[in-house]
Design a protein around this motif. Structure first.
Motif, PDB file in Angstrom:
ATOM      1  N   ARG A  20       0.820  -1.219   0.000  1.00 15.58           N
ATOM      2  CA  ARG A  20       0.000   0.000   0.000  1.00 15.58           C
ATOM      3  C   ARG A  20       0.848   1.261   0.000  1.00 15.58           C
ATOM      4  O   ARG A  20       0.381   2.359   0.312  1.00 15.58           O
ATOM      5  N   GLY A  21       2.129   1.088  -0.316  1.00 11.58           N
ATOM      6  CA  GLY A  21       3.013   2.231  -0.485  1.00 11.58           C
ATOM      7  C   GLY A  21       3.649   2.766   0.778  1.00 11.58           C
ATOM      8  O   GLY A  21       4.228   3.859   0.768  1.00 11.58           O
ATOM      9  N   VAL A  22       3.584   2.019   1.879  1.00 11.52           N
ATOM     10  CA  VAL A  22       4.197   2.460   3.130  1.00 11.52           C
ATOM     11  C   VAL A  22       5.653   2.015   3.162  1.00 11.52           C
ATOM     12  O   VAL A  22       5.966   0.861   2.865  1.00 11.52           O
ATOM     13  N   ASP A  23       6.540   2.928   3.524  1.00 12.30           N
ATOM     14  CA  ASP A  23       7.969   2.637   3.617  1.00 12.30           C
ATOM     15  C   ASP A  23       8.256   1.998   4.972  1.00 12.30           C
ATOM     16  O   ASP A  23       8.476   2.680   5.966  1.00 12.30           O
ATOM     17  N   VAL A  24       8.241   0.688   5.024  1.00 10.65           N
ATOM     18  CA  VAL A  24       8.419  -0.042   6.278  1.00 10.65           C
ATOM     19  C   VAL A  24       9.882   0.040   6.712  1.00 10.65           C
ATOM     20  O   VAL A  24      10.790  -0.218   5.914  1.00 10.65           O
ATOM     21  N   PRO A  25      10.139   0.410   7.969  1.00 13.67           N
ATOM     22  CA  PRO A  25      11.529   0.549   8.428  1.00 13.67           C
ATOM     23  C   PRO A  25      12.271  -0.781   8.453  1.00 13.67           C
ATOM     24  O   PRO A  25      11.653  -1.850   8.565  1.00 13.67           O
ATOM     25  N   ASP A  26      13.593  -0.694   8.362  1.00 15.80           N
ATOM     26  CA  ASP A  26      14.424  -1.910   8.322  1.00 15.80           C
ATOM     27  C   ASP A  26      14.291  -2.739   9.603  1.00 15.80           C
ATOM     28  O   ASP A  26      14.404  -3.964   9.557  1.00 15.80           O
ATOM     29  N   ASP A  27      14.088  -2.061  10.727  1.00 16.15           N
ATOM     30  CA  ASP A  27      13.963  -2.807  11.992  1.00 16.15           C
ATOM     31  C   ASP A  27      12.499  -2.971  12.395  1.00 16.15           C
ATOM     32  O   ASP A  27      12.154  -2.908  13.572  1.00 16.15           O
ATOM     33  N   TRP A  28      11.661  -3.204  11.411  1.00 13.14           N
ATOM     34  CA  TRP A  28      10.227  -3.317  11.660  1.00 13.14           C
ATOM     35  C   TRP A  28       9.891  -4.390  12.682  1.00 13.14           C
ATOM     36  O   TRP A  28       9.032  -4.193  13.547  1.00 13.14           O
ATOM     37  N   HIS A  29      10.556  -5.530  12.608  1.00 16.50           N
ATOM     38  CA  HIS A  29      10.253  -6.599  13.551  1.00 16.50           C
ATOM     39  C   HIS A  29      10.513  -6.155  14.992  1.00 16.50           C
ATOM     40  O   HIS A  29       9.774  -6.520  15.910  1.00 16.50           O
ATOM     41  N   VAL A  30      11.567  -5.361  15.176  1.00 17.01           N
ATOM     42  CA  VAL A  30      11.860  -4.841  16.518  1.00 17.01           C
ATOM     43  C   VAL A  30      10.779  -3.850  16.933  1.00 17.01           C
ATOM     44  O   VAL A  30      10.242  -3.921  18.041  1.00 17.01           O
ATOM     45  N   ALA A  31      10.428  -2.938  16.043  1.00 17.87           N
ATOM     46  CA  ALA A  31       9.413  -1.927  16.344  1.00 17.87           C
ATOM     47  C   ALA A  31       8.066  -2.586  16.629  1.00 17.87           C
ATOM     48  O   ALA A  31       7.345  -2.184  17.555  1.00 17.87           O
ATOM     49  N   TYR A  32       7.717  -3.598  15.836  1.00 20.76           N
ATOM     50  CA  TYR A  32       6.438  -4.296  16.001  1.00 20.76           C
ATOM     51  C   TYR A  32       6.365  -4.981  17.362  1.00 20.76           C
ATOM     52  O   TYR A  32       5.283  -5.090  17.955  1.00 20.76           O
ATOM     53  N   GLY A  33       7.508  -5.442  17.853  1.00 25.58           N
ATOM     54  CA  GLY A  33       7.533  -6.162  19.122  1.00 25.58           C
ATOM     55  C   GLY A  33       7.599  -5.268  20.344  1.00 25.58           C
ATOM     56  O   GLY A  33       7.479  -5.755  21.476  1.00 25.58           O
ATOM     57  N   GLU A  34       7.779  -3.964  20.127  1.00 27.60           N
ATOM     58  CA  GLU A  34       7.863  -3.030  21.250  1.00 27.60           C
ATOM     59  C   GLU A  34       6.479  -2.560  21.689  1.00 27.60           C
ATOM     60  O   GLU A  34       5.522  -2.577  20.915  1.00 27.60           O
ATOM     61  N   ARG A  35       6.408  -2.097  22.922  1.00 22.74           N
ATOM     62  CA  ARG A  35       5.164  -1.513  23.433  1.00 22.74           C
ATOM     63  C   ARG A  35       5.180  -0.016  23.132  1.00 22.74           C
ATOM     64  O   ARG A  35       6.137   0.682  23.479  1.00 22.74           O
ATOM     65  N   HIS A  36       4.141   0.465  22.484  1.00 24.20           N
ATOM     66  CA  HIS A  36       4.097   1.865  22.082  1.00 24.20           C
ATOM     67  C   HIS A  36       2.943   2.649  22.712  1.00 24.20           C
ATOM     68  O   HIS A  36       2.943   3.881  22.651  1.00 24.20           O
ATOM     69  N   VAL A  37       1.974   1.955  23.269  1.00 25.06           N
ATOM     70  CA  VAL A  37       0.817   2.613  23.867  1.00 25.06           C
ATOM     71  C   VAL A  37       0.790   2.281  25.352  1.00 25.06           C
ATOM     72  O   VAL A  37       0.808   1.106  25.737  1.00 25.06           O
ATOM     73  N   ASP A  38       0.761   3.313  26.180  1.00 22.89           N
ATOM     74  CA  ASP A  38       0.753   3.119  27.627  1.00 22.89           C
ATOM     75  C   ASP A  38      -0.678   2.867  28.092  1.00 22.89           C
ATOM     76  O   ASP A  38      -1.337   3.749  28.644  1.00 22.89           O
ATOM     77  N   ALA A  39      -1.141   1.658  27.859  1.00 15.64           N
ATOM     78  CA  ALA A  39      -2.519   1.296  28.201  1.00 15.64           C
ATOM     79  C   ALA A  39      -2.554   0.643  29.578  1.00 15.64           C
ATOM     80  O   ALA A  39      -1.578   0.017  30.009  1.00 15.64           O
ATOM     81  N   PRO A  40      -3.678   0.756  30.289  1.00 18.76           N
ATOM     82  CA  PRO A  40      -3.809   0.084  31.593  1.00 18.76           C
ATOM     83  C   PRO A  40      -3.715  -1.428  31.439  1.00 18.76           C
ATOM     84  O   PRO A  40      -3.991  -1.978  30.366  1.00 18.76           O
ATOM     85  N   ALA A  41      -3.345  -2.092  32.508  1.00 19.96           N
ATOM     86  CA  ALA A  41      -3.270  -3.550  32.493  1.00 19.96           C
ATOM     87  C   ALA A  41      -4.637  -4.125  32.132  1.00 19.96           C
ATOM     88  O   ALA A  41      -5.648  -3.739  32.711  1.00 19.96           O
ATOM     89  N   GLY A  42      -4.642  -5.021  31.167  1.00 19.08           N
ATOM     90  CA  GLY A  42      -5.885  -5.657  30.746  1.00 19.08           C
ATOM     91  C   GLY A  42      -6.600  -4.950  29.622  1.00 19.08           C
ATOM     92  O   GLY A  42      -7.552  -5.488  29.062  1.00 19.08           O
ATOM     93  N   ALA A  43      -6.159  -3.735  29.290  1.00 14.65           N
ATOM     94  CA  ALA A  43      -6.800  -3.003  28.200  1.00 14.65           C
ATOM     95  C   ALA A  43      -6.325  -3.546  26.856  1.00 14.65           C
ATOM     96  O   ALA A  43      -5.202  -4.025  26.725  1.00 14.65           O
ATOM     97  N   GLU A  44      -7.196  -3.477  25.871  1.00 17.86           N
ATOM     98  CA  GLU A  44      -6.854  -3.932  24.524  1.00 17.86           C
ATOM     99  C   GLU A  44      -6.399  -2.743  23.686  1.00 17.86           C
ATOM    100  O   GLU A  44      -7.055  -1.701  23.666  1.00 17.86           O
ATOM    101  N   VAL A  45      -5.274  -2.900  23.020  1.00 16.60           N
ATOM    102  CA  VAL A  45      -4.809  -1.919  22.044  1.00 16.60           C
ATOM    103  C   VAL A  45      -5.070  -2.518  20.666  1.00 16.60           C
ATOM    104  O   VAL A  45      -4.429  -3.504  20.293  1.00 16.60           O
ATOM    105  N   PRO A  46      -6.011  -1.985  19.907  1.00 21.81           N
ATOM    106  CA  PRO A  46      -6.276  -2.544  18.574  1.00 21.81           C
ATOM    107  C   PRO A  46      -5.002  -2.599  17.745  1.00 21.81           C
ATOM    108  O   PRO A  46      -4.175  -1.679  17.799  1.00 21.81           O
TER     109      PRO A  46
END
Length: 206
Positions: A31-57
Motif C-alpha cells: 500500500r506504499g508504506v515505507d516499512v523501516p528496516d527494523d520493523w520486527h523490533v518496532a512491532y515487538g515493542e510496546r508503544h501505547v501506555d494502556a492500563p493492564a488488561g486493556a486492549e490496544v487494537p
C-alpha cells in the motif's frame, strides 16, 4: 443466567500467520508504506501506555510502531493492511453450531472474544457459518478490555442485559476464559467438557 462462548480455539480453529510482523509489513508495503528496516523490533515493542488488561487494537499498535521510526502513514491505510494480513482459513469445530443452538434454548447466548484485529470476528463468524447465532457479540477491540479482565465480562453481560455474576462462560483457556469466576460467574472448560455436553451440563446445574 446467560451464556457466552469464546470463539478462537473453542468454536473455531484458524490458521494464524507464523510471522505476523512480516505479513503486516508486506501488506503495508503493498500500500506504499515505507516499512523501516527494523520493523520486527518496532512491532515487538510496546508503544501505547494502556492500563493492564486493556486492549490496544492492532492497527493502532502498528501505526505507533511506524511513528516510532519516523514513518507517517494514514490510519486507514494501516487499518486496511492489518485487516488484510489477518485473513485466515477458518474451520468450525465439531459440535459448535449445535452447542450454541442447544444453549440458546435455555438462555440468552453471546460471544466474547479476545481479538485485536478489526473485522476478524465477524469475518470468522461468516466463514464458520455462525453469523446470526448470538444475541450479542463482544470483542476486546470493541469493548477495550481483554479477558480475563472483569470489564470484558461486564461488557458482554451488559450487552446481554444480565448481571455479570449470572454469566456462564464457555472457553478453552483457564487463564483468560476462567476470569469469569473472579466476578462470581461460572467457567465451562471445553478441554474437559466437550461442546456436545455443554447444554446438558448447564441444564443439570439449573
Amino acid at each position: 443466567m446467560a451464556v457466552t462462548f469464546d470463539l478462537f480455539g473453542t468454536l473455531v480453529d484458524v490458521a494464524y500467520p507464523s510471522d505476523p510482523a512480516e505479513v503486516v509489513a508486506r501488506e503495508l508495503e503493498s500500500r506504499g508504506v515505507d516499512v523501516p528496516d527494523d520493523w520486527h523490533v518496532a512491532y515487538g515493542e510496546r508503544h501505547v501506555d494502556a492500563p493492564a488488561g486493556a486492549e490496544v487494537p492492532l492497527p493502532a499498535h502498528a501505526a505507533h510502531a511506524l511513528e516510532s521510526r519516523g514513518v507517517d502513514a494514514s490510519g486507514n491505510v494501516v487499518r486496511h493492511a492489518v485487516v488484510a494480513a489477518f485473513d485466515p482459513d477458518v474451520t468450525r469445530r465439531d459440535g459448535a453450531l449445535a452447542a450454541v443452538r442447544d444453549v440458546s434454548d435455555q438462555a440468552p447466548v453471546g460471544l466474547l472474544s479476545n481479538c485485536a484485529v478489526p473485522e476478524l470476528v465477524p469475518k470468522t463468524l461468516i466463514r464458520a457459518g455462525l453469523r446470526g447465532e448470538f444475541d450479542a457479540v463482544t470483542t476486546s477491540a470493541g469493548c477495550g478490555w481483554r479477558k480475563p479482565h472483569p470489564k470484558a465480562f461486564e461488557a458482554t453481560a451488559d450487552a446481554l442485559g444480565v448481571a455479570p455474576e449470572t454469566l456462564v462462560h464457555v472457553g478453552d483457556t483457564s487463564e483468560t476464559d476462567g476470569g469469569i469466576v473472579d466476578i462470581g460467574g461460572r467457567f465451562v472448560d471445553v478441554t474437559e467438557t466437550p461442546l456436545s455436553a455443554v447444554a446438558s451440563e448447564l441444564e443439570a446445574q439449573q
